[in-house]
Motif scaffolding. Structure first.
Motif, PDB file in Angstrom:
ATOM      1  N   GLY A 181       0.817  -1.210   0.000  1.00 17.11           N
ATOM      2  CA  GLY A 181       0.000   0.000   0.000  1.00 17.11           C
ATOM      3  C   GLY A 181       0.850   1.259   0.000  1.00 17.11           C
ATOM      4  N   GLU A 182       1.885   1.270   0.816  1.00 21.47           N
ATOM      5  CA  GLU A 182       2.764   2.446   0.906  1.00 21.47           C
ATOM      6  C   GLU A 182       3.533   2.693  -0.382  1.00 21.47           C
ATOM      7  OE1 GLU A 182       5.356   1.813   4.244  1.00 21.47           O
ATOM      8  OE2 GLU A 182       3.680   1.628   5.649  1.00 21.47           O
ATOM      9  N   HIS A 183       3.864   1.638  -1.106  1.00 19.34           N
ATOM     10  CA  HIS A 183       4.697   1.767  -2.305  1.00 19.34           C
ATOM     11  C   HIS A 183       3.926   1.485  -3.589  1.00 19.34           C
ATOM     12  CE1 HIS A 183       8.475   2.162  -0.058  1.00 19.34           C
ATOM     13  NE2 HIS A 183       7.920   1.322   0.802  1.00 19.34           N
ATOM     14  N   ALA A 184       2.623   1.534  -3.539  1.00 19.10           N
ATOM     15  CA  ALA A 184       1.803   1.218  -4.712  1.00 19.10           C
ATOM     16  C   ALA A 184       2.185   2.059  -5.923  1.00 19.10           C
ATOM     17  CB  ALA A 184       0.327   1.396  -4.385  1.00 19.10           C
ATOM     18  N   GLU A 208       2.556  -3.151 -11.182  1.00 18.40           N
ATOM     19  CA  GLU A 208       1.518  -4.170 -11.053  1.00 18.40           C
ATOM     20  C   GLU A 208       1.108  -4.323  -9.589  1.00 18.40           C
ATOM     21  OE1 GLU A 208       3.208  -7.678 -12.830  1.00 18.40           O
ATOM     22  OE2 GLU A 208       2.776  -6.972 -14.844  1.00 18.40           O
ATOM     23  N   ALA A 209       0.778  -3.217  -8.967  1.00 18.13           N
ATOM     24  CA  ALA A 209       0.439  -3.228  -7.538  1.00 18.13           C
ATOM     25  C   ALA A 209      -0.780  -4.103  -7.242  1.00 18.13           C
ATOM     26  CB  ALA A 209       0.209  -1.802  -7.044  1.00 18.13           C
ATOM     27  N   ALA A 210      -1.803  -4.023  -8.074  1.00 19.86           N
ATOM     28  CA  ALA A 210      -3.010  -4.821  -7.840  1.00 19.86           C
ATOM     29  C   ALA A 210      -2.709  -6.313  -7.927  1.00 19.86           C
ATOM     30  CB  ALA A 210      -4.102  -4.442  -8.839  1.00 19.86           C
ATOM     31  N   GLN A 211      -1.912  -6.703  -8.923  1.00 21.77           N
ATOM     32  CA  GLN A 211      -1.555  -8.110  -9.068  1.00 21.77           C
ATOM     33  C   GLN A 211      -0.683  -8.576  -7.908  1.00 21.77           C
ATOM     34  OE1 GLN A 211      -1.374  -5.755 -11.407  1.00 21.77           O
ATOM     35  NE2 GLN A 211      -1.852  -6.555 -13.428  1.00 21.77           N
ATOM     36  N   LEU A 240       5.045 -16.257  -4.267  1.00 17.45           N
ATOM     37  CA  LEU A 240       6.124 -15.407  -3.745  1.00 17.45           C
ATOM     38  C   LEU A 240       7.120 -15.042  -4.843  1.00 17.45           C
ATOM     39  CD1 LEU A 240       6.723 -17.162  -0.310  1.00 17.45           C
ATOM     40  CD2 LEU A 240       5.610 -14.942  -0.707  1.00 17.45           C
ATOM     41  N   LYS A 241       7.348 -15.954  -5.766  1.00 17.23           N
ATOM     42  CA  LYS A 241       8.247 -15.662  -6.893  1.00 17.23           C
ATOM     43  C   LYS A 241       7.652 -14.560  -7.769  1.00 17.23           C
ATOM     44  CE  LYS A 241      10.647 -17.850 -10.723  1.00 17.23           C
ATOM     45  NZ  LYS A 241      10.907 -19.113 -11.440  1.00 17.23           N
ATOM     46  N   ARG A 242       6.361 -14.674  -8.078  1.00 17.81           N
ATOM     47  CA  ARG A 242       5.698 -13.626  -8.871  1.00 17.81           C
ATOM     48  C   ARG A 242       5.783 -12.279  -8.148  1.00 17.81           C
ATOM     49  NH1 ARG A 242       1.650 -17.542  -9.090  1.00 17.81           N
ATOM     50  NH2 ARG A 242       0.314 -16.274  -7.735  1.00 17.81           N
ATOM     51  N   LEU A 243       5.549 -12.332  -6.850  1.00 19.46           N
ATOM     52  CA  LEU A 243       5.582 -11.114  -6.045  1.00 19.46           C
ATOM     53  C   LEU A 243       6.968 -10.477  -6.063  1.00 19.46           C
ATOM     54  CD1 LEU A 243       3.972  -9.244  -4.287  1.00 19.46           C
ATOM     55  CD2 LEU A 243       4.273 -10.824  -2.398  1.00 19.46           C
ATOM     56  N   SER A 244       8.007 -11.291  -5.986  1.00 19.92           N
ATOM     57  CA  SER A 244       9.381 -10.770  -6.038  1.00 19.92           C
ATOM     58  C   SER A 244       9.644 -10.045  -7.352  1.00 19.92           C
ATOM     59  CB  SER A 244      10.397 -11.906  -5.887  1.00 19.92           C
ATOM     60  OG  SER A 244      10.375 -12.429  -4.603  1.00 19.92           O
ATOM     61  N   VAL A 245       9.136 -10.615  -8.440  1.00 20.02           N
ATOM     62  CA  VAL A 245       9.324  -9.988  -9.755  1.00 20.02           C
ATOM     63  C   VAL A 245       8.542  -8.680  -9.840  1.00 20.02           C
ATOM     64  CG1 VAL A 245       8.887 -10.257 -12.229  1.00 20.02           C
ATOM     65  CG2 VAL A 245       9.840 -12.165 -10.900  1.00 20.02           C
TER      66      VAL A 245
END
Length: 115
Positions: free
Chosen positions: A53-56, A61-64, A90-95
């Motif tokens: 939220g802070e770094h959106a 791809e903040a929503a994803q 978690l891998k997708r999130l890291s990317v």
């Protein structure tokens, strides 16, 4: 129980790695409860959501990324969480969050709970 009978139910592990429960003998049951990882992941996922939220504005791809966090939460709610599904999310999130080091750090901490 005689020594001969006891040898029938003996388990020897030499070399390699055992990952999981082992049960032997009549009526034996083995259960593995990885509650520790679930319990530790909750506060880290809360922190991760706050950081997203802070770094959106910094995340294309903040929503994803938020959906990836929800995927991890939903999987952890399962009776038998699928480690692969958690690690994939978690891998997708890291990317998606690669530009924000504090987010990547928290993702790494969560990933470490699922070796």
């Amino acid at each position: 129980m005689s020594e001969e009978r006891a040898m029938e139910y003996r388990v020897d592990v030499s070399g390699g790695e055992v990952s999981g429960a082992i049960a032997m003998g009549p009526g034996a049951r083995a259960t593995v409860n990885n509650v520790g990882a679930r319990g530790e992941a909750g506060p880290l996922l809360d922190r991760l959501e706050r950081l997203l939220g802070e770094h959106a504005a910094d995340l294309p791809e903040a929503a994803q990324a938020g959906r990836d966090v929800e995927d991890v939460r939903r999987e952890l709610e399962q009776a038998e969480p699928d480690r692969s599904r958690i690690l994939d999310a978690l891998k997708r999130l890291s990317v998606r969050a690669a530009e924000v080091s504090v987010i990547v750090e928290v993702v790494s901490q969560i990933r470490a709970l699922f070796p």
